[in-house]
Design a protein around this motif. Structure first.
Motif, short mmCIF file in Angstrom:
data_model
loop_
_atom_site.label_atom_id
_atom_site.label_comp_id
_atom_site.label_asym_id
_atom_site.label_seq_id
_atom_site.Cartn_x
_atom_site.Cartn_y
_atom_site.Cartn_z
N TRP A 75 32.34 14.47 15.76
CA TRP A 75 32.09 15.86 16.09
C TRP A 75 33.12 16.75 15.41
O TRP A 75 34.07 16.25 14.80
CB TRP A 75 32.01 16.08 17.60
CG TRP A 75 33.23 15.72 18.37
CD1 TRP A 75 34.23 16.55 18.75
CD2 TRP A 75 33.57 14.42 18.87
NE1 TRP A 75 35.18 15.86 19.45
CE2 TRP A 75 34.81 14.57 19.55
CE3 TRP A 75 32.98 13.18 18.83
CZ2 TRP A 75 35.45 13.48 20.16
CZ3 TRP A 75 33.61 12.11 19.43
CH2 TRP A 75 34.82 12.26 20.09
N THR A 111 28.90 13.23 26.19
CA THR A 111 27.82 12.91 25.27
C THR A 111 28.13 11.67 24.45
O THR A 111 27.29 11.19 23.73
CB THR A 111 27.58 14.07 24.29
OG1 THR A 111 28.77 14.23 23.53
CG2 THR A 111 27.24 15.35 25.01
N THR A 126 24.21 20.74 14.23
CA THR A 126 23.75 21.70 13.22
C THR A 126 24.72 21.74 12.04
O THR A 126 24.36 22.26 10.98
CB THR A 126 23.65 23.12 13.80
OG1 THR A 126 24.93 23.48 14.30
CG2 THR A 126 22.64 23.18 14.92
N CYS A 181 28.66 26.90 11.81
CA CYS A 181 29.22 27.78 12.84
C CYS A 181 29.22 29.18 12.28
O CYS A 181 29.06 29.37 11.08
CB CYS A 181 30.63 27.34 13.23
SG CYS A 181 31.87 27.51 11.94
N GLN A 183 29.59 27.29 17.15
CA GLN A 183 28.52 26.40 16.69
C GLN A 183 27.28 26.63 17.57
O GLN A 183 27.38 26.61 18.78
CB GLN A 183 28.96 24.93 16.80
CG GLN A 183 30.18 24.62 15.93
CD GLN A 183 30.63 23.17 16.00
OE1 GLN A 183 29.83 22.27 16.22
NE2 GLN A 183 31.93 22.96 15.84
N PRO A 184 26.12 26.85 16.93
CA PRO A 184 24.92 27.16 17.70
C PRO A 184 24.45 25.97 18.55
O PRO A 184 23.75 26.14 19.54
CB PRO A 184 23.88 27.51 16.64
CG PRO A 184 24.38 26.90 15.38
CD PRO A 184 25.86 26.85 15.49
N GLY A 185 24.81 24.77 18.17
CA GLY A 185 24.43 23.58 18.92
C GLY A 185 25.09 22.40 18.26
O GLY A 185 25.64 22.54 17.17
N THR A 186 25.04 21.24 18.91
CA THR A 186 25.63 20.08 18.25
C THR A 186 24.67 19.60 17.18
O THR A 186 23.45 19.76 17.28
CB THR A 186 25.91 18.95 19.25
OG1 THR A 186 24.73 18.76 20.01
CG2 THR A 186 27.07 19.27 20.15
#
Ligand SMILES: *[C@@H]1O[C@H](CO)[C@@H](O)[C@H](O)[C@H]1NC(C)=O
Ligand SMILES: *[C@@H]1O[C@H](CO)[C@@H](O)[C@H](O)[C@H]1NC(C)=O
Ligand SMILES: *[C@@H]1O[C@H](CO)[C@@H](O)[C@H](O)[C@H]1NC(C)=O
Length: 313
Positions: A145, A13, A168, A171, A163-166
């Motif tokens: 990150w 990414t 956000t 965690c 972590q639910p997603g990057t």
């Protein structure tokens, strides 16, 4: 090791491959180097490999020939940039002036290494997941990150705070031991091409309890009673096991148009009769909850509700 694993997972990414603290990396199948440097540096040097027989080189920024602002070409063909600022980001290329052929290209990205994030962990109920959120006070201008792990006690096994997603910046830890007197320690490590910074945050569950606000607050008229209003509400639905972990409530109310408000003494009841109310005047009411044992923090105030006491006809 989770940190290395995470780096490998995140790399695609980031459009650049990560290669150590020098901030230099090669993109596959291309002459293009990506170079990272800190903003505000007195000097940043871009390399140019001069082939045999070439005595001088010409540098271009973003494909444009001509002098480059705040930069000078050194005798060995390197380009020195001074006093780095964001305007100096871009693609630099050095060329053989005889043929115009590009010898080397560097994509320069400028920013800051991350600082220690500021972190807060909260739990909206006993026996529910702990949610931790963080932020960086200073913008890094670079892809940054976060690697988030926790231990139960300093010597506990290291686990992921999920972590639910990057993006956000939060965690959660699902599986917590309620009455443990051993603190949990969250490790939030910020990583970018210029560096890493770790913040360790120890906490006990009892210290980080913060209920959600109470729900369904209703203000009702008491017929034929002119100086009182009846209030009712429900505990926050996210609060688990209220029979074992009671909440207490405080009410804040104010007369319409007035800035000052009054607050009641805490009570475990989910209803209340406000007294000393002016007949015919509108009152605005909110309610907040706190763990009955005074652990953790008080909830935010509920959404407001309003009512007007009964007035003799
Ligand atoms: C915190 O996490 C980082 C990244 O996983 C790791 O390198 C570091 O050793 C950890 N620090 C502690 C004290 O556990
Ligand atoms: C770099 O910045 C410093 C301080 O702002 C200044 O004194 C110096 O002249 C600058 N150098 C160049 C080459 O612009
Ligand atoms: C309420 O507060 C605002 C600003 O805080 C002020 O302008 C206003 O005059 C106050 N009103 C009363 C009734 O005190």
């Amino acid at each position: 090791m989770p940190w290395l694993l995470m780096l490998t997972l995140l790399l695609p990414t980031c459009s650049a491959s990560y290669k150590g603290p020098t901030g230099l990396s090669k993109e596959e199948g291309d002459l293009l180097d990506r170079q990272y440097a800190a903003l505000g540096l007195a000097e940043v040097v871009l390399q140019c490999p001069i082939p045999e027989g070439v005595s001088m080189v010409e540098w271009q920024k973003n494909g444009i020939a001509g002098p480059i602002l705040k930069a000078s070409v050194q005798e060995d063909g390197k380009l020195a940039l001074w006093n780095t600022s964001l305007s100096q980001e871009g693609e630099y290329s050095c060329h053989d002036p005889a043929t115009g052929q590009a010898l080397h290209r560097v994509h320069l990205k400028l920013g800051y290494p991350p600082e220690k994030p500021s972190v807060q962990c909260l739990s909206s109920s006993y026996a529910s997941a702990v949610r931790c959120a963080w932020k960086l006070e200073t913008e890094t201008h670079l892809d940054t990150w976060f690697v988030t792990t926790y231990r139960h006690g300093m010597d506990g096994e290291e686990r992921d705070c999920v972590q639910p997603g990057t993006g956000t910046n939060s965690c959660s830890i699902a599986d917590v031991q309620l009455f443990s007197i051993v603190p949990y320690v969250l490790n939030v490590t910020a990583v970018n091409p210029l560096g890493t910074a770790t913040k360790l945050s120890p906490f006990l569950i009892s210290q980080i309890i913060k209920p959600d606000p109470p729900e369904d607050l209703k203000v009702s008229v008491i017929p034929r009673v002119s100086r009182k209003l009846r209030l009712e509400w429900k505990p926050p639905s996210s609060w688990l096991f209220p029979e074992y972990f009671p909440l207490k409530y405080v009410i804040r109310y104010s007369r319409d148009g007035m800035n000052s408000s009054k607050t009641t003494r805490p009570s475990e009841q989910t209803s209340f009769v406000l007294t000393g109310i002016r007949p015919g005047t509108t009152y605005h009411v909110q309610v907040a909850a706190k763990d009955d044992l005074d652990n953790g923090e008080c909830s935010a105030w509920s959404s407001p509700a309003s009512g007007t006491a009964w007035m003799p006809p």
